[in-house]
Scaffold this active site. Structure first.
Site, PDB file in Angstrom:
ATOM      1  N   GLU A   1       8.435  -2.348  -1.881  1.00  0.00           N
ATOM      2  CA  GLU A   1       8.743  -2.349  -3.317  1.00  0.00           C
ATOM      3  C   GLU A   1      10.164  -2.865  -3.499  1.00  0.00           C
ATOM      4  OE1 GLU A   1       8.990  -2.630  -6.936  1.00  0.00           O
ATOM      5  OE2 GLU A   1       7.065  -1.749  -6.339  1.00  0.00           O
TER       6      GLU A   1
ATOM      7  N   GLU B   1      -4.466   2.520 -11.759  1.00  0.00           N
ATOM      8  CA  GLU B   1      -3.295   3.395 -11.827  1.00  0.00           C
ATOM      9  C   GLU B   1      -2.986   3.823 -13.258  1.00  0.00           C
ATOM     10  OE1 GLU B   1      -0.099   1.134 -10.206  1.00  0.00           O
ATOM     11  OE2 GLU B   1      -0.058  -0.316 -11.826  1.00  0.00           O
TER      12      GLU B   1
END
Length: 668
Positions: free
Chosen positions: A382, A475
């Protein structure tokens, strides 16, 4: 590979050019002659028009490029040569929705020169396939044009009628396409993303997109009238669109065209307009099903950062590896293992260290333990959009993963901007994402790219680019303030977002009674969750729920058995926004699978099984919505049936509201 190549020199058109006052034109058609493209040059300005089965679908629309500080290439042009050829070939994929792809098109290359002044040169190439067309600009190397800045592309798409379009807005909620698709008249849109899918009143579907986006800005569509758009290139932070040095080529501008909605979803137009595979040995590229701690983080069972609930621990990773090994999954995704997740990591991605783990995670031990169970660790990078910082460590980070037998990495860019100022889909972002893919090749690493620039078929050239996000995934059902994805969402994306390539949607929810912020929830039945593994294609497919929610549930057998790559794909029936029925054949066997899903409406469907092989009896194991099933009141009821069928049969499916059916067909 066999090629049938036919070169046709259009001497008659060249003869017409002797009189520049006369209109000149060149026409080519698709191999089945349904699509015809005509390019016209009148008074030094170029346009193109498109017909489908004899009816105009694109009216005369401008072509050309504008440059910063110098005259553009869009007027005072003459055609100096036209070359045509026909290609008919097949090529094989290392993975995909088809094992073999037909590449059959007619091509015309139109060479242009300014009539006076510097007499600069430009080529425009059109390729017309049975499923659509693509065209691109090429500026050759020449004395009077070297380094240039493109300020605008003048490409127009003027429809013959005021069509309706399925679209998402540009850079509204974020810059990585995570918005709902809306259907409206062109007049009611603004600047929209591609792919954009248009429905005409006479039953023709068109989808505008691009292919082979390389060192260029992504194309969006700016509305110019109630039936037209103009290409709008995503700018750099200073307003410039594209920095280029001659010779250069633009991406292909693509228009898929069909009167069969299923053929739109299975079009190979975008793939065929990309370059052949650049990786000589693809044996290390391995499609897979995996699990991970990701859903537990979204439900706040675990945290990405350090603390009592830290998810990325050695002990937790081993627990997930044990479950994966027991049930035949070959990967476990671990997020939050490296330093930099503490506090508000989205605010400053420069805190990430991609080489150093938190004290409670031992990457070498986890990798060793996984190898002993035949399960690989799936890595995670990330960046929070801090791409220059990431690039400074990327090479060493991939070396670290390669050393520990990690062959797949999920990348992320959770920030509206890259490096605080650039769009994900501008030339800056396009260059970065390509650098990641090419660097990963050196270390035999596959990429699952989240918060990406849209897919344009680069997986043909770099098949280590396995899958991407680029739309609202599951998500959102854990925390979104709008309550999560509505049932219609997954009936839209096969004909919109998925025209851009594989989608990492992360299906597999079995427990619908979880606690969540904003009361968000998965708005499907259990049977629909199974069907999504067939409807939504991704060669890296996740079983996203917590391991304990799968234990002892018979329906989990379907997730364990369903393939992730396919030798053939057919959309049997569909209506965008309402329902989809998709059939796919396993890459490695003669098994077929069906996934059927619906929106919030209950639906009865009759499915013709004529796609099955002739003279073969199949055992069909059917996972369908049980009595009383509904995405709102009770998503759990599921019925599992077994039937003997052949290609002469029809199956009647009853889908509950927000429901679905998943079927496995095995030859007897």
């Amino acid at each position: 590979m066999k090629y049938i190549l036919k070169i046709i020199f259009c001497l008659s058109i060249i003869f017409l050019l002797q009189n520049c006052k006369r209109q000149t034109r060149g026409s080519i058609s698709s191999p089945d002659t349904n699509i015809c493209v005509t390019v016209l040059n009148e008074n030094g300005k170029l346009t193109y028009e498109v017909t489908y089965k004899g009816e105009f679908v694109i009216n005369p629309s401008k072509l050309g490029i504008n440059f910063k500080n110098i005259e553009g290439l869009n007027k005072n042009l003459e055609i100096i040569e036209i070359k045509q050829k026909i290609i008919d070939e097949k090529w094989d994929q290392p993975w995909g929705e088809f094992k073999t792809v037909n590449n059959n098109y007619e091509e015309v290359v139109i060479s242009l020169k300014e009539k006076e002044g510097e007499e600069r040169l430009m080529n425009i190439t059109f390729r017309v396939f049975n499923d659509g067309l693509g065209f691109r600009y090429e500026v050759p190397k020449q004395p009077n044009l070297d380094k240039i800045i493109i300020s605008d592309e003048l490409t127009e798409f003027i429809f013959s009628k005021e069509n309706e379009v399925w679209w998402t807005p540009v850079h509204k909620e974020n810059s990585y396409y995570e918005s709902f698709y809306t259907k409206s008249k062109i007049a009611e849109t603004d600047t929209i993303n591609t792919p954009a899918t248009f429905e005409t009143k006479n039953g023709v579907y068109l989808a505008i997109h691009e292919a082979n986006l390389t060192d260029y800005a992504s194309m969006t569509l700016r509305k110019t009238s109630n039936k037209s758009y103009e290409a709008e290139l995503v700018p750099w932070s200073n307003g410039d669109k594209v920095y280029a040095t001659a010779p250069f080529k633009s991406p292909w501008r693509t228009i898929a065209i069909t009167d069969k909605i299923g053929d739109l979803a299975t079009s190979t137009l975008m793939l065929n307009l990309n370059e052949p595979c650049a990786i000589e040995d693809t044996s290390w590229i391995e499609p897979s099903k995996y699990i991970g701690i990701w859903w537990g983080m979204h439900l706040e069972k675990y945290t990405w950062g350090q603390g009592d609930k830290h998810g990325a621990t050695t002990a937790n990773a081993k627990k997930y590896i044990d479950f994966a090994s027991k049930h035949g999954f070959n990967g476990v995704l671990i997020e939050g293992w490296n330093i930099g997740w503490d506090g508000d990591w989205t605010a400053d991605g420069t805190n990430f260290n991609f080489l150093e783990s938190y004290p409670d995670f031992d990457i070498e031990e986890v990798s060793r333990y996984g190898a002993s169970k035949n399960v690989r660790l799936i890595g995670h990078h990330e960046t929070a959009g801090a791409v220059t910082h990431y690039e400074s460590q990327m090479e060493d980070a991939f070396k670290l993963y390669h050393k520990n037998a990690v062959n797949a990495v999920k990348t992320g860019y959770v920030n509206k901007y890259l490096d605080g100022k650039e769009w994900h889909d501008g030339q800056f972002g396009v260059r970065h994402y390509r650098k990641v893919i090419e660097t990963a090749v050196k270390y035999k690493i596959m990429i699952d790219n989240h918060e990406p620039v849209k897919g344009t078929g680069l997986q043909r050239t770099f098949p280590n680019l396995m899958t991407q996000e680029g739309a609202r995934g599951q998500e959102y059902d854990a925390w979104s303030s709008d309550g999560g994805n509505p049932p219609a969402h997954t009936t839209i994306i096969p004909f919109t977002r998925m025209l851009a390539g594989p989608f990492d949607f992360t299906p597999g929810t079995f427990n619908f009674d979880y606690e969540s912020t904003n009361k968000a929830r998965v708005q499907t039945t259990l049977a629909k969750q199974l069907a999504l593994y067939v409807v939504i294609f991704s060669p890296q497919q996740m079983a996203s729920d917590l391991p304990e929610n799968y234990e002892g549930v018979q329906a989990f057998e379907f997730i364990k058995q369903v393939p992730v790559i396919w030798s053939d794909t057919k959309v049997l029936d569909a209506k965008i926004g309402e329902f989809v029925v998709t059939a796919r054949k396993d890459w490695n066997s003669n098994d077929w699978y069906i996934g059927a899903i619906t929106n919030e409406e209950q639906r009865s469907l009759s499915v013709d099984l004529s796609f099955l092989d002739k003279d073969i009896q199949y055992t069909a194991v059917i996972y369908t919505d049980g009595k009383g099933a509904s995405y709102k009141e009770n998503p759990y009821p599921i019925e599992i049936l077994t039937k003997n069928v052949s290609n002469k049969d029809k199956l009647k499916l009853l889908l509950a509201p927000g429901g679905g059916t998943a079927i496995k067909f095995t030859p007897k």
